[in-house]
Write a protein that holds these residues in place. Structure first.
Motif, PDB file in Angstrom:
ATOM      1  N   ALA A 138     -70.041 -24.275  -2.079  1.00 36.46           N
ATOM      2  CA  ALA A 138     -68.537 -23.754  -1.823  1.00 36.46           C
ATOM      3  C   ALA A 138     -68.561 -22.260  -2.253  1.00 36.46           C
ATOM      4  O   ALA A 138     -67.642 -21.440  -1.509  1.00 36.46           O
ATOM      5  N   LEU A 139     -69.149 -21.817  -3.371  1.00 36.18           N
ATOM      6  CA  LEU A 139     -68.869 -20.365  -3.496  1.00 36.18           C
ATOM      7  C   LEU A 139     -69.696 -19.522  -2.569  1.00 36.18           C
ATOM      8  O   LEU A 139     -69.162 -18.330  -2.174  1.00 36.18           O
ATOM      9  N   LEU A 140     -70.664 -20.008  -2.224  1.00 33.98           N
ATOM     10  CA  LEU A 140     -71.407 -19.184  -0.936  1.00 33.98           C
ATOM     11  C   LEU A 140     -70.689 -19.110   0.235  1.00 33.98           C
ATOM     12  O   LEU A 140     -70.695 -18.101   0.974  1.00 33.98           O
ATOM     13  N   SER A 141     -69.952 -19.998   0.475  1.00 30.76           N
ATOM     14  CA  SER A 141     -69.060 -20.087   1.974  1.00 30.76           C
ATOM     15  C   SER A 141     -68.082 -18.901   1.885  1.00 30.76           C
ATOM     16  O   SER A 141     -67.424 -18.535   2.737  1.00 30.76           O
ATOM     17  N   TRP A 142     -67.568 -18.515   0.378  1.00 33.89           N
ATOM     18  CA  TRP A 142     -66.572 -17.120   0.254  1.00 33.89           C
ATOM     19  C   TRP A 142     -67.421 -15.872  -0.103  1.00 33.89           C
ATOM     20  O   TRP A 142     -66.633 -14.953   0.035  1.00 33.89           O
ATOM     21  N   GLU A 143     -68.614 -16.000  -0.284  1.00 32.61           N
ATOM     22  CA  GLU A 143     -69.474 -14.953  -0.515  1.00 32.61           C
ATOM     23  C   GLU A 143     -69.630 -14.049   0.808  1.00 32.61           C
ATOM     24  O   GLU A 143     -69.967 -14.552   1.898  1.00 32.61           O
TER      25      GLU A 143
END
Length: 211
Positions: free
Chosen positions: A114-119
């Motif tokens: 999930a965090l990678l998708s926002w990065e």
């Protein structure tokens, strides 16, 4: 009268693993084996299996003692370089079927994607396989399989077949430090940025001179 065949000698696995002699980073200890076994519903069964067959990999559940983030081999090795050269280091790390398995804190498998998708650099990170609660992973055997002469190679010298599971950084304590979501996100992004800079430098070097 013929003498009955002697049964094959069994390896005292945990006696070997408790040997205080200096070890390489790829060699598991008795405390590390205890930690791995603690992930199973019945840890004593894992101990018994390894005592009887110390060269047998086992499948363990994720989500309680650890999560696992599986990364393509080349990118995973570069992540390890970033973690050890510029970051806090890593927890246990294995190699299996052409991928690097980073053992991480429980909960990481759920949060990292999930965090990678926002990065911003997330799209530059190759596909990760994040194993958490409800998933299982193959864990390398405590000892390498013996060769044809019956001798066991040191873990660092064991054949690195494409399908063989082996430790790159073996667990050596009962409660190893495990990187969480923030650390692995940092390592992914930093590795992706370093690869992009390397690609740009190679392109600049290969470009023909004008004029």
């Amino acid at each position: 009268m013929t003498n009955p065949q002697r049964p094959p000698e069994r390896t005292d696995l945990f006696g070997l693993l408790r040997d205080p002699a200096p070890r390489s980073a790829t060699e598991i200890t008795a405390a590390g084996a205890d930690w791995l076994a603690s992930a199973a519903l019945f840890p004593r069964s894992v101990h018994a299996l390894w005592q009887a067959c110390p060269s047998t990999p086992v499948t363990l559940p994720c989500g309680s003692a650890f999560d696992v983030v599986s990364v393509p081999a080349v990118f995973g090795r570069r992540m390890l370089d970033q973690l050890w050269n510029n970051g806090p280091g890593s927890g246990p790390v294995a190699a299996h079927r052409g991928r690097v398995l980073l053992f991480a804190a429980p909960g990481t498998a759920h949060r990292l994607p999930a965090l990678l998708s926002w990065e911003e650099w997330g799209r530059e990170v190759p596909p990760l396989l994040c194993h958490g609660r409800g998933d299982n992973v193959t864990v390398p055997a405590p000892l390498p399989a013996p060769d044809r002469g019956g001798k066991r190679p040191a873990p660092a010298d064991a054949p690195a077949g494409a399908s063989s599971a082996r430790w790159l950084v073996a667990p050596d304590v009962r409660w190893p430090w495990l990187p969480g979501t923030g650390v692995l996100l940092w390592a992914c992004v930093r590795t992706a940025r370093a690869e992009r800079r390397g690609d740009a430098a190679r392109e600049a070097t290969a470009a023909p001179c004008s004029g």
